[in-house]
Design a protein around this motif. Structure first.
Motif, PDB file in Angstrom:
ATOM      1  N   UNK A 257       0.804  -1.116  -0.120  1.00 49.77           N
ATOM      2  CA  UNK A 257       0.067   0.086   0.081  1.00 49.77           C
ATOM      3  C   UNK A 257       0.893   1.186  -0.112  1.00 49.77           C
ATOM      4  N   UNK A 258       0.206   2.388  -0.296  1.00 50.79           N
ATOM      5  CA  UNK A 258       1.039   3.574  -0.452  1.00 50.79           C
ATOM      6  C   UNK A 258       0.049   4.595   0.254  1.00 50.79           C
ATOM      7  N   UNK A 259       0.885   5.635   1.176  1.00 55.17           N
ATOM      8  CA  UNK A 259       0.305   6.455   1.773  1.00 55.17           C
ATOM      9  C   UNK A 259       1.147   7.957   1.726  1.00 55.17           C
ATOM     10  N   UNK A 260       0.749   8.640   0.710  1.00 49.28           N
ATOM     11  CA  UNK A 260       1.339   9.679   0.317  1.00 49.28           C
ATOM     12  C   UNK A 260       2.992   9.460  -0.211  1.00 49.28           C
ATOM     13  N   UNK A 261       3.980  10.158   0.678  1.00 49.00           N
ATOM     14  CA  UNK A 261       5.225   9.783  -0.151  1.00 49.00           C
ATOM     15  C   UNK A 261       5.785   8.454   0.372  1.00 49.00           C
ATOM     16  N   UNK A 262       5.149   7.885   1.271  1.00 51.91           N
ATOM     17  CA  UNK A 262       5.859   6.440   1.699  1.00 51.91           C
ATOM     18  C   UNK A 262       5.087   5.342   1.170  1.00 51.91           C
ATOM     19  N   UNK A 263       5.684   4.373   1.241  1.00 55.40           N
ATOM     20  CA  UNK A 263       4.689   2.784   1.057  1.00 55.40           C
ATOM     21  C   UNK A 263       5.314   1.609   1.468  1.00 55.40           C
ATOM     22  N   UNK A 264       4.467   0.795   1.560  1.00 56.21           N
ATOM     23  CA  UNK A 264       4.924  -0.342   2.515  1.00 56.21           C
ATOM     24  C   UNK A 264       5.095  -1.516   1.385  1.00 56.21           C
ATOM     25  N   UNK A 265       6.448  -2.350   1.536  1.00 53.85           N
ATOM     26  CA  UNK A 265       6.763  -3.358   0.541  1.00 53.85           C
ATOM     27  C   UNK A 265       6.930  -4.465   1.136  1.00 53.85           C
ATOM     28  N   UNK A 266       6.702  -5.431   0.533  1.00 54.59           N
ATOM     29  CA  UNK A 266       7.096  -6.910   0.803  1.00 54.59           C
ATOM     30  C   UNK A 266       7.883  -7.552  -0.048  1.00 54.59           C
ATOM     31  N   UNK A 267       9.082  -7.966   0.469  1.00 51.77           N
ATOM     32  CA  UNK A 267      10.238  -8.478  -0.223  1.00 51.77           C
ATOM     33  C   UNK A 267      10.427  -9.992   0.052  1.00 51.77           C
ATOM     34  N   UNK A 268      10.443 -10.966  -0.949  1.00 53.63           N
ATOM     35  CA  UNK A 268      10.578 -12.159  -0.797  1.00 53.63           C
ATOM     36  C   UNK A 268      12.210 -12.467  -1.311  1.00 53.63           C
ATOM     37  N   UNK A 269      12.730 -13.455  -0.496  1.00 49.84           N
ATOM     38  CA  UNK A 269      14.131 -13.708  -0.913  1.00 49.84           C
ATOM     39  C   UNK A 269      14.404 -15.015  -0.522  1.00 49.84           C
ATOM     40  N   UNK A 270      15.623 -15.515  -1.136  1.00 48.03           N
ATOM     41  CA  UNK A 270      16.234 -16.812  -0.928  1.00 48.03           C
ATOM     42  C   UNK A 270      16.899 -17.148   0.231  1.00 48.03           C
ATOM     43  N   UNK A 271      17.498 -15.816   0.864  1.00 46.28           N
ATOM     44  CA  UNK A 271      17.955 -15.750   2.083  1.00 46.28           C
ATOM     45  C   UNK A 271      17.862 -14.577   2.965  1.00 46.28           C
TER      46      UNK A 271
END
Length: 346
Positions: A257-271
């Motif tokens: 989601x995004x709120x103004x200039x900031x946003x929430x991200x979910x990052x999937x990785x191998x490690x």
């Protein structure tokens, strides 16, 4: 301190405990979790010598339960879900009665020893009151004080905070945490945050079988699969995602989601890529407002381990369709009733 090998308990054709094995180290606090009817109380009753196993081996403090049941009972303090109290006794009378039953010889006088126990359990101010006039929280404390008499090396507590109000739960929780510093504790509870805050390790039992064994963090990592990061970042979303996708090991980036200039991200990785992500975003002059490694909660783990498809449940439990006659005692004449095997565990 506790070794359980291939423990089995059957009630007729119903198998309440199915070949379970586990070990508890000296000084460890174990959370024993499972849905109703999973076999927790049956296992606890076997460990305390209140119930005989169909087969298997139980050793506590190096002693075999079958060879030295009395010796093991002296080493174990047990608080059942419903403490066996005498409501017409005062707290002091009841604890004196338990002291005499256990034939314990305190290093100092009996009075001084019981005063010490009452202090540990938070009962010093109510020793002269009738148990029937105590709140449920204080009754739980009386049951716990009774379990502590004899200085047992092992405490087995079955739902010690059930039915208590939030203040009483916090008080009992703190008491258990203190007791766990000097004793081995097995704690059964349906309040999962309580288990997570008190216990060093968790055993999950379902349908009479151990389905998980480990710390909450270990179980979360084991069941979560690929690691995930959740980040709140201030900056252009397109540029942020470009930077994140370029980090070695990152397989997926999702803007939640995004709120103004900031946003929430979910990052999937191998490690674990937290350091690399931090370095990459810092070089791009993005503001990292928060970053955390996502973990499954104990509630999520519990549901994943104990909630399965009906056909899987049927295959694992294989319930008997045959109705059996059982006797109800307590009346002048025995009355026979139809009963499914599944209700015999209680």
């Amino acid at each position: 301190m506790i070794q359980v090998e291939h423990l089995v308990k059957r009630y007729g054709e119903t198998c309440a405990v199915r070949d379970i094995s586990f070990r508890v180290r000296d000084g460890e606090v174990i959370g024993f979790l499972g849905p109703n009817g999973a076999g927790k109380t049956t296992t606890m009753n076997i460990l305390t010598g209140c119930l005989e196993a169909t087969s298997g081996d139980v050793r506590i403090g190096g002693k075999h339960l079958e060879e030295d049941p009395l010796g093991i009972r002296r080493m174990v303090g047990y608080l059942p879900e419903q403490p066996p109290l005498y409501p017409d006794m005062t707290v002091a009378e009841y604890l004196t009665f338990v002291y005499a039953l256990k034939k314990y010889k305190a290093p100092d006088s009996r009075e001084a020893y019981l005063a010490k126990i009452c202090g540990m359990a938070g009962l010093s101010e109510v020793t002269g009151r009738l148990i029937r006039n105590l709140s449920k929280g204080y009754r739980q404390r009386v049951g716990l004080a009774g379990a502590l008499i004899g200085d047992p090396k092992v405490l087995i507590l079955d739902e010690p905070t059930v039915g208590l109000d939030p203040k009483q739960i916090i008080e009992i929780r703190e008491l258990i945490r203190e007791l766990g510093k000097e004793r081995t504790v097995i704690l059964s509870s349906h309040i999962l945050p309580e288990v997570q805050s008190i216990c060093d390790r968790v055993l999950v039992i379902n349908e009479g079988q151990i389905v998980a064994d480990g710390t909450p963090r270990e179980l979360s990592e084991r069941m979560s699969g690929t690691p995930q990061l959740e980040l709140t970042i201030e900056g252009d979303p397109a540029e942020v995602q470009t930077v994140l996708r370029a980090v070695p090991g990152v397989s997926q980036v999702e803007q939640v989601r995004q709120e103004g200039a900031k946003a929430l991200y979910r990052v999937t990785s191998e490690s674990d890529v937290r350091h690399a992500v931090f370095d990459a975003l810092s070089q791009g002059s993005f503001a990292i407002l928060s970053m955390k490694q996502l973990e499954l909660s104990l509630e999520d783990i519990f549901l994943k381990l104990t909630d399965h498809a009906p056909e899987q449940a049927a295959e694992r439990t294989k319930p008997s369709k045959k109705k059996k006659k059982r006797r109800l005692f307590g009346a002048k004449k025995h009355k026979e009733v139809d009963s499914d095997d599944s209700d015999l565990e209680a």
